[in-house]
Design a protein around this motif. Sequence first.
Motif, PDB file in Angstrom:
ATOM      1  N   ARG A  56       0.832  -1.224   0.000  1.00 26.81           N
ATOM      2  CA  ARG A  56       0.000   0.000   0.000  1.00 26.81           C
ATOM      3  C   ARG A  56       0.857   1.261   0.000  1.00 26.81           C
ATOM      4  O   ARG A  56       0.387   2.321  -0.405  1.00 26.81           O
ATOM      5  N   ARG A  57       2.103   1.154   0.474  1.00 30.85           N
ATOM      6  CA  ARG A  57       2.998   2.312   0.521  1.00 30.85           C
ATOM      7  C   ARG A  57       3.792   2.502  -0.766  1.00 30.85           C
ATOM      8  O   ARG A  57       4.457   3.518  -0.922  1.00 30.85           O
ATOM      9  N   ASP A  59       3.429   3.629  -3.634  1.00 26.01           N
ATOM     10  CA  ASP A  59       2.671   4.505  -4.524  1.00 26.01           C
ATOM     11  C   ASP A  59       3.590   5.088  -5.603  1.00 26.01           C
ATOM     12  O   ASP A  59       4.792   4.800  -5.634  1.00 26.01           O
TER      13      ASP A  59
END
Length: 179
Positions: A56-57, A59
């Motif tokens: 999720r990090r 990006d």
Amino acid sequence: MSDNNTSTFQAGQTGLVVRIPEAEPAVRAWRARFDPSARAGVPAHVTVLFPFLDERRTDPDVRSALADVLGRHHAFDLRFESCGRFPGTLFLRPAPDAPLRRLTESVAARWPEAPPYGGRFTEVVPHLTVVDGQDDAVLDKAEADLSGALPVISRVTSVDLMAYDGTAWRLRESFALRG
């Protein structure tokens, strides 16, 4: 990215690896039987950094920073001429290993919250895991089998970001090295 059992991988985990496709013919059968990461979809590789950030990090900003950090490193050649061992583990030893160490150091310096192997080891030893979690008899057999398949020579031109989706490791992005 080797663990004793695929159930220890967690959905959302990521890792940075250098794929070594030239090693597949020599190591595929051994890895399929005795390396949980292979059974979970990770190709023959040398780990640059595991675990990396939660997926999720990762990006677009993180991926851009990865491209910048990794893109500062030049492509390089590796030779795998011999095996090495950790307790219960047989691996192929890359030479030279300094370019791999520099990749790990640069990523770990940029993301200190993601130390190599979660900070479990004081020294990171670049390696290509062939057999993991086995006794010496299995390691001896695998090493004898591999002796006729070495050396393996590989050109390293990229680092791959892989993520575990709960079932398998999947390629998320590949980052080119310079040249």
